[in-house]
Scaffold this motif. Sequence first.
Motif: not given
Length: 425
Positions: A1-4, A167-170, A351-358, A360-362
């Motif tokens: 899991m990436m560090q957030m 970091d994904d959005v920036d 929310e499941r879609g965001v969690a599993e959709g890819g 963002v990195a995590d």
Amino acid sequence: MMQMRRYRIIGALGAAAALLVTSACAEQGGSGDGGGGASVEYGADRAEYVEALQDMEPVELTIQSTGPQGSATGRRFEAYAEAVEDWSGGKITFNFFYSNAVAPPTEVHQALADGRLDIGSVMPALVPAEFPAANALNDLSHLGRQLPVDWMLQWHGIMLDMSAAIDDVDEEYEAKDMKLLLPAFGSGAYMPYCAEGAESAEDVAGRGVATQSGVQNRESEALGMNPMSISYNEMFEALERRVVDCALTTVTGAALGGYIAAAPHVLFDEETGFNAPGGSIAMSLARWNELPLAAQQLMVDRLDVLMQANFEGAWENTSAAVEQVLSAGGSFAPLPSSATDALAAVHDEVERGVAEGGAVADGEALVEMAREFEQEWADRIDALGLEGVGTSYEEFPQWYADGAPDLQRYFDALWEGAMGARRPA
């Protein structure tokens, strides 16, 4: 899991401004930072900024406002520019274009990248394929209390904390040659404004509704409604002619669109919201990199002025919208419980879609943190003791007659957390 990146409240939530920024926040601002020269601490006064920038070569930045000059929606850009110009001692000035005169909302990101604009409002929801990470955050924008003061305070806290946690959005913006200054701003909760009232879920079934996002389409379908895509400038006629029966919109959109008389019946739930995609403020990355460090810090620090103006503009429009609703014989009526259950089911799927959709990195960690931020900001706002929290829509015009409350404690909490992490050092 990436560090957030993560911000934890130290001790009791009553000490809301005492936030611990994890070591990941040392990456403040991401790539593209590194302007040279003197550094200015957050909280410095105008004189300190003027002194730090006294040897800076003057620059003029081209900025686009989304509204006409002096309008409630455009005031945020004008107030921000005026503050930056003043606090820079005149070293930074602005060349204004109003009402999206340089680039329409769907092309602002391109205008920032190619140099037509230096600062503008990017709306990721309008170009979802271009901004998958930003729209993953937008997909979670149903969170927060839905009352007029509570929503503005809590929603912005949640959205800014989420964007600072990853970091994904920036990185997404920087890949398109933009520096993300303010990841999210909104003008109020989205609610269905309808031509007729509804006392049960069956009453809204089959109604046509104008929507603003893919998630709103799913929410509307869960309520048995028929979502339709109708442009903002066609909304009044569509409602007046009953092409649609309802519009999912904000109080600002309803007030400025002039269609409350045709759709004065508003449905909402205090705890369960609709998807509320917001905008962002971005800058040309090339122009950002030309600025000395103190100027970059100033561009971030005076975003509090932009946010204050945005809050005030939204609340002015809220007051006007409520008065129009009530004078047209409408009301702010509670959504039937079966409708809120249907919305909650959609939000679980989203929310499941965001969690599993890819996107963002995590995504799984982001969804978990979003729920934590929702509760933390509810508690934090209560602890800050800000005026107006808990005010109903019907009570709002009378409460706001004296103007906006002092929000400095709120901004301090933001800048000691999520917005402070955006500040170059």
